[in-house]
Design an enzyme around this catalytic site. Sequence first.
Site, PDB file in Angstrom:
ATOM      1  N   ASP A  35       0.833  -1.201   0.000  1.00  0.00           N
ATOM      2  CA  ASP A  35       0.000   0.000   0.000  1.00  0.00           C
ATOM      3  C   ASP A  35       0.862   1.243   0.000  1.00  0.00           C
ATOM      4  OD1 ASP A  35      -2.572  -1.357   2.108  1.00  0.00           O
ATOM      5  OD2 ASP A  35      -2.560  -1.026  -0.043  1.00  0.00           O
ATOM      6  N   LYS A  57      -3.705   2.921  -2.482  1.00  0.00           N
ATOM      7  CA  LYS A  57      -4.843   3.765  -2.833  1.00  0.00           C
ATOM      8  C   LYS A  57      -4.577   5.163  -2.321  1.00  0.00           C
ATOM      9  CE  LYS A  57      -7.677  -0.140  -1.738  1.00  0.00           C
ATOM     10  NZ  LYS A  57      -7.443  -0.719  -0.427  1.00  0.00           N
ATOM     11  N   MET A 168      -7.630   9.043   8.860  1.00  0.00           N
ATOM     12  CA  MET A 168      -8.275   9.438   7.600  1.00  0.00           C
ATOM     13  C   MET A 168      -9.276  10.567   7.851  1.00  0.00           C
ATOM     14  SD  MET A 168      -8.920   5.661   5.944  1.00  0.00           S
ATOM     15  CE  MET A 168      -9.619   4.928   7.411  1.00  0.00           C
TER      16      MET A 168
HETATM   17  N1  SAH Z   1      -3.969   0.227   9.236  1.00  0.00           N
HETATM   18  C1  SAH Z   1      -3.399   1.534   9.456  1.00  0.00           C
HETATM   19  C2  SAH Z   1      -4.428   2.648   9.227  1.00  0.00           C
HETATM   20  C3  SAH Z   1      -4.957   2.688   7.807  1.00  0.00           C
HETATM   21  S1  SAH Z   1      -5.961   4.082   7.550  1.00  0.00           S
HETATM   22  C4  SAH Z   1      -2.805   1.622  10.853  1.00  0.00           C
HETATM   23  O1  SAH Z   1      -3.047   0.743  11.683  1.00  0.00           O
HETATM   24  O2  SAH Z   1      -2.035   2.541  11.092  1.00  0.00           O
HETATM   25  C5  SAH Z   1      -4.759   5.259   6.959  1.00  0.00           C
HETATM   26  C6  SAH Z   1      -4.682   6.410   7.926  1.00  0.00           C
HETATM   27  O3  SAH Z   1      -3.824   6.102   9.021  1.00  0.00           O
HETATM   28  C7  SAH Z   1      -4.117   7.676   7.340  1.00  0.00           C
HETATM   29  O4  SAH Z   1      -5.068   8.400   6.591  1.00  0.00           O
HETATM   30  C8  SAH Z   1      -3.717   8.413   8.595  1.00  0.00           C
HETATM   31  O5  SAH Z   1      -4.858   8.941   9.264  1.00  0.00           O
HETATM   32  C9  SAH Z   1      -3.173   7.283   9.452  1.00  0.00           C
HETATM   33  N2  SAH Z   1      -1.721   7.126   9.262  1.00  0.00           N
HETATM   34  C10 SAH Z   1      -1.092   6.042   8.776  1.00  0.00           C
HETATM   35  N3  SAH Z   1       0.249   6.224   8.775  1.00  0.00           N
HETATM   36  C11 SAH Z   1       0.456   7.473   9.292  1.00  0.00           C
HETATM   37  C12 SAH Z   1       1.600   8.255   9.561  1.00  0.00           C
HETATM   38  N4  SAH Z   1       2.837   7.811   9.311  1.00  0.00           N
HETATM   39  N5  SAH Z   1       1.426   9.496  10.081  1.00  0.00           N
HETATM   40  C13 SAH Z   1       0.204   9.969  10.371  1.00  0.00           C
HETATM   41  N6  SAH Z   1      -0.921   9.274  10.145  1.00  0.00           N
HETATM   42  C14 SAH Z   1      -0.798   8.045   9.616  1.00  0.00           C
END
Ligand code: SAH
Length: 261
Positions: A35, A57, A168
């Site tokens: 991803d 995506k 998100m």
């Molecule tokens: N499965 C992932 C979340 C997927 S949804 C998890 O457990 O982290 C994707 C969202 O996660 C992004 O839109 C943002 O809100 C957050 N996110 C993921 N990586 C990030 C990062 N390095 N810094 C800030 N927000 C992050």
Amino acid sequence: MTGHVTLIGGGPGPSDLITLRAARALNTADVVCYDRLGPTNDLPDLAPQAELIDVGKLPGHHRVPQDAINNLLITKARTGLHVARLKGGDPFVFGRGGEEINALTHAGIPVSIIPGITSAIAVPQSVGIPVTHRGISHAFTVLSGHNPPDNDQLHHLAHLNTTLIILMGMSTLATTVTGLLAHGMAPTTPTAIIERGFHTSQRTTRAPLDTLIEQAHLRRCTSPATIVIGDVVTALTDWVTTIDPPLLAPLTPPTPARGVA
Ligand code: SAH
């Protein structure tokens, strides 16, 4: 001979924030479907033998539909390969990992799963925000901005007095914040937006709830970002100042933590 799929949580970005188990699985993978988030830059080193396929995506632009991703995983596994499905953070936190597992299982493909460090906890932590803290917050709720809370939920969330974490959430920030205030959440509630956690361009914006929309607009905050709402944002202010003063250079002064014994 049917191959198999390993669903892997890749953590919030840096490759040293994946688990040893994830590193081992990537090392033996024949194919990696990855991803946008997670340790994507280091994949050639982590998975030296693998074909690397970007199925990421962008928000609002589903480049590869979920069905197509499922089919790709099934097709590759059916040729006998070890397919690694790498996701940012943890695969079961808004990662659609469960849907992929269902699709693969229905197709008769064996799947195993490796957890990852979720950005919901690690990104706030990276700027000194604990999601729980004794005497300040004894619970946390993780929300998706893609399915913003309805009025009923906003009402409950506004009165929980615990930590809210929104992933998100940038495109629906104004609706959520306005809703929480309208349902009675204290305007002085400390909040933070942490953009691009663990990356060199990481940036934190701290503001009381009633100025958060304005601050996010002024500073042009963008996705990917983790939003934290609650008194935990200022729980470790003193320590944060000792490790990285620029983190505490908001446009508005931090609000003192409430409820500390
Ligand atoms: N499965 C992932 C979340 C997927 S949804 C998890 O457990 O982290 C994707 C969202 O996660 C992004 O839109 C943002 O809100 C957050 N996110 C993921 N990586 C990030 C990062 N390095 N810094 C800030 N927000 C992050």
